[in-house]
Design a protein around this motif. Structure first.
Motif, mmCIF file in Angstrom:
data_model
loop_
_atom_site.group_PDB
_atom_site.id
_atom_site.type_symbol
_atom_site.label_atom_id
_atom_site.label_comp_id
_atom_site.label_asym_id
_atom_site.label_seq_id
_atom_site.Cartn_x
_atom_site.Cartn_y
_atom_site.Cartn_z
ATOM 1 N N SER A 68 -18.917 -10.348 38.063
ATOM 2 C CA SER A 68 -19.977 -10.187 37.801
ATOM 3 C C SER A 68 -20.891 -11.310 38.604
ATOM 4 C CB SER A 68 -20.072 -10.645 36.232
ATOM 5 O OG SER A 68 -21.784 -10.643 35.348
ATOM 6 N N PHE A 69 -19.723 -12.424 38.325
ATOM 7 C CA PHE A 69 -20.863 -13.515 38.617
ATOM 8 C C PHE A 69 -20.824 -13.276 40.796
ATOM 9 C CE2 PHE A 69 -21.043 -17.913 41.422
ATOM 10 C CZ PHE A 69 -21.498 -18.758 40.046
ATOM 11 N N LEU A 70 -20.090 -12.924 41.557
ATOM 12 C CA LEU A 70 -20.203 -12.701 42.223
ATOM 13 C C LEU A 70 -21.711 -11.450 42.732
ATOM 14 C CD1 LEU A 70 -18.403 -12.944 45.282
ATOM 15 C CD2 LEU A 70 -17.544 -11.118 45.539
ATOM 16 N N SER A 71 -21.905 -10.843 41.977
ATOM 17 C CA SER A 71 -22.774 -9.586 42.631
ATOM 18 C C SER A 71 -23.606 -10.203 42.112
ATOM 19 C CB SER A 71 -21.984 -8.771 41.309
ATOM 20 O OG SER A 71 -22.223 -8.893 40.250
ATOM 21 N N GLN A 125 -26.433 -14.691 44.642
ATOM 22 C CA GLN A 125 -28.270 -14.031 46.288
ATOM 23 C C GLN A 125 -27.641 -14.202 47.406
ATOM 24 O OE1 GLN A 125 -31.013 -16.789 45.533
ATOM 25 N NE2 GLN A 125 -32.296 -15.215 43.720
ATOM 26 N N GLU A 126 -26.385 -15.331 47.173
ATOM 27 C CA GLU A 126 -26.775 -15.315 49.439
ATOM 28 C C GLU A 126 -24.223 -14.594 49.016
ATOM 29 O OE1 GLU A 126 -27.162 -18.108 51.950
ATOM 30 O OE2 GLU A 126 -29.498 -18.099 50.841
ATOM 31 N N LYS A 127 -23.368 -14.603 49.854
ATOM 32 C CA LYS A 127 -22.880 -14.011 49.797
ATOM 33 C C LYS A 127 -21.834 -15.365 50.078
ATOM 34 C CE LYS A 127 -19.966 -11.923 52.716
ATOM 35 N NZ LYS A 127 -18.887 -10.466 53.597
ATOM 36 N N PRO A 128 -20.750 -16.141 49.345
ATOM 37 C CA PRO A 128 -20.587 -17.089 50.138
ATOM 38 C C PRO A 128 -19.201 -17.105 51.254
ATOM 39 C CG PRO A 128 -18.428 -16.248 48.405
ATOM 40 C CD PRO A 128 -20.309 -15.220 48.197
ATOM 41 N N ASP A 129 -19.547 -18.935 51.878
ATOM 42 C CA ASP A 129 -18.687 -18.568 53.494
ATOM 43 C C ASP A 129 -17.350 -18.406 53.090
ATOM 44 O OD1 ASP A 129 -20.926 -18.672 55.484
ATOM 45 O OD2 ASP A 129 -21.325 -20.314 54.135
ATOM 46 N N LEU A 130 -16.959 -19.141 52.380
ATOM 47 C CA LEU A 130 -15.460 -19.348 51.465
ATOM 48 C C LEU A 130 -15.013 -19.638 50.035
ATOM 49 C CD1 LEU A 130 -13.046 -20.061 53.070
ATOM 50 C CD2 LEU A 130 -13.069 -23.362 52.644
ATOM 51 N N VAL A 131 -13.780 -18.604 49.735
ATOM 52 C CA VAL A 131 -13.621 -19.083 47.878
ATOM 53 C C VAL A 131 -12.773 -20.156 48.137
ATOM 54 C CG1 VAL A 131 -12.852 -17.318 46.311
ATOM 55 C CG2 VAL A 131 -14.500 -16.722 48.073
ATOM 56 N N ALA A 132 -12.650 -21.149 47.396
ATOM 57 C CA ALA A 132 -11.767 -22.209 47.468
ATOM 58 C C ALA A 132 -10.850 -22.323 46.019
ATOM 59 C CB ALA A 132 -12.217 -23.416 47.637
ATOM 60 N N LEU A 133 -9.809 -22.791 46.253
ATOM 61 C CA LEU A 133 -9.456 -22.046 44.195
ATOM 62 C C LEU A 133 -8.486 -23.058 44.092
ATOM 63 C CD1 LEU A 133 -7.028 -19.292 45.897
ATOM 64 C CD2 LEU A 133 -8.766 -19.122 44.308
ATOM 65 N N ILE A 176 -8.491 -9.809 41.182
ATOM 66 C CA ILE A 176 -9.484 -10.959 41.728
ATOM 67 C C ILE A 176 -9.191 -10.817 43.397
ATOM 68 C CG2 ILE A 176 -10.342 -13.359 41.480
ATOM 69 C CD1 ILE A 176 -9.753 -13.872 39.213
ATOM 70 N N GLY A 177 -8.089 -11.046 43.676
ATOM 71 C CA GLY A 177 -7.091 -10.847 44.894
ATOM 72 C C GLY A 177 -8.506 -9.820 45.722
ATOM 73 N N LYS A 178 -7.937 -8.452 45.247
ATOM 74 C CA LYS A 178 -8.457 -7.199 45.503
ATOM 75 C C LYS A 178 -10.375 -7.509 45.414
ATOM 76 C CE LYS A 178 -4.740 -4.606 43.893
ATOM 77 N NZ LYS A 178 -4.099 -3.916 42.905
ATOM 78 N N GLN A 179 -10.115 -8.052 44.576
ATOM 79 C CA GLN A 179 -12.104 -7.998 45.153
ATOM 80 C C GLN A 179 -12.494 -8.845 46.041
ATOM 81 O OE1 GLN A 179 -14.090 -8.950 41.556
ATOM 82 N NE2 GLN A 179 -12.137 -7.746 40.257
ATOM 83 N N VAL A 180 -11.530 -9.965 45.959
ATOM 84 C CA VAL A 180 -11.881 -11.441 47.445
ATOM 85 C C VAL A 180 -12.060 -9.971 48.892
ATOM 86 C CG1 VAL A 180 -11.047 -12.940 48.357
ATOM 87 C CG2 VAL A 180 -11.150 -12.845 46.404
#
Length: 259
Positions: free
Chosen positions: A118-121, A124-132, A145-149
């Motif tokens: 939901s947050f990702l959708s 407004q702009e796709k992130p350049d990086l998902v930090a964990l 979540i890994g599959k969605q990434v």
């Protein structure tokens, strides 16, 4: 007529069933109450401080991050919370040299994969990086979540000062590119898979094996060597095995190592 001929086979079967139920009762009690007394099991004092090759096991903590594992020199790439939240938090930051960074921090709990989608959708702009930065949590949520990434064609990272342990590396595996800082920690241990309580032991074991198969298949699908699971399976759940640079690269859980 000898003794064996006088024995009723149904009586022997009854004793076997009684023994099986007794063993199952002990295992269920251990699951419910969390202990099986053993005079042979002794608590091992684990080392503290930064890891080095051959000295990679540390205590597993979910209540806070453990800075003693991490090199203390150098600035952080992004601000890292001092304590883990009780479920994933999502924050967006613009970081020089990294671009728009979506930081996932905290424990991974039920419905966090839905919250992430939901947050990702809504971005407004796709992130350049998902930090964990996570001590892990529910394995099935991390896999989702890994599959969605991967479906979103995003890259993942464990940056300086961050930890990604337990089930968190399954999110890291989802990145098309997987960046790991030598001033961060990626760690593995044995997982608890969700099982209904008070079920026959044979079905519990079957469920555990199924869960392990799903995690291995996830790694294969993501292009990560499933041999990564060896570090998980060989490390007790109360400990974390922190991977060194060679292990990160050889298993392909990292495609790029940075300082």
């Amino acid at each position: 007529m000898n003794l064996l001929s006088r024995l009723d086979p149904r009586s022997g079967l009854r004793y076997v069933l009684i023994l099986q139920f007794a063993i199952a009762g002990v295992l269920v009690a251990a699951d419910v109450f969390g202990v099986i007394p053993s005079p042979f099991k002794q608590r091992v004092e684990l080392p503290t401080g930064p890891i080095s090759p051959g000295d990679q096991r540390r205590e597993y903590r979910t209540d806070r991050s453990d800075p003693s594992l991490l090199p203390q020199d150098g600035p952080l790439d992004v601000p890292i919370p001092e304590a883990f939240s009780n479920r994933l938090d999502f924050t967006v930051q613009d970081v020089e040299g990294l671009g728009r960074v979506l930081l996932l921090s905290g424990q991974i709990e039920v419905d966090d994969s839905f919250r992430f989608a939901s947050f990702l959708s809504d971005m407004q702009e796709k992130p350049d990086l998902v930090a964990l930065h996570s001590p892990g949590g529910v394995v099935s949520e991390a896999l989702s979540i890994g599959k969605q990434v991967r479906d979103a064609e995003l890259s993942t990272a464990v940056l300086a000062g961050a930890m990604c342990v337990s089930s968190c590396p399954y999110i890291l595996a989802g990145g098309e590119e997987r960046v790991v800082s030598l001033r961060g920690i990626v760690g593995m241990h044995q997982h608890y898979y969700e099982q209904p309580r008070l079920i026959p032991v044979v079905f519990a074991v079957e469920g555990i094996q199924k869960g392990q198969g799903e995690t291995m298949q996830h790694l294969i699908d993501m292009g990560v060597d499933p041999a990564l699971m060896l570090y998980s399976l060989n490390t007790p759940p109360e400990e974390i095995y922190a991977l060194i640079e060679e292990e990160l690269v050889d298993t392909r859980i990292s495609t790029e190592i940075v300082d």
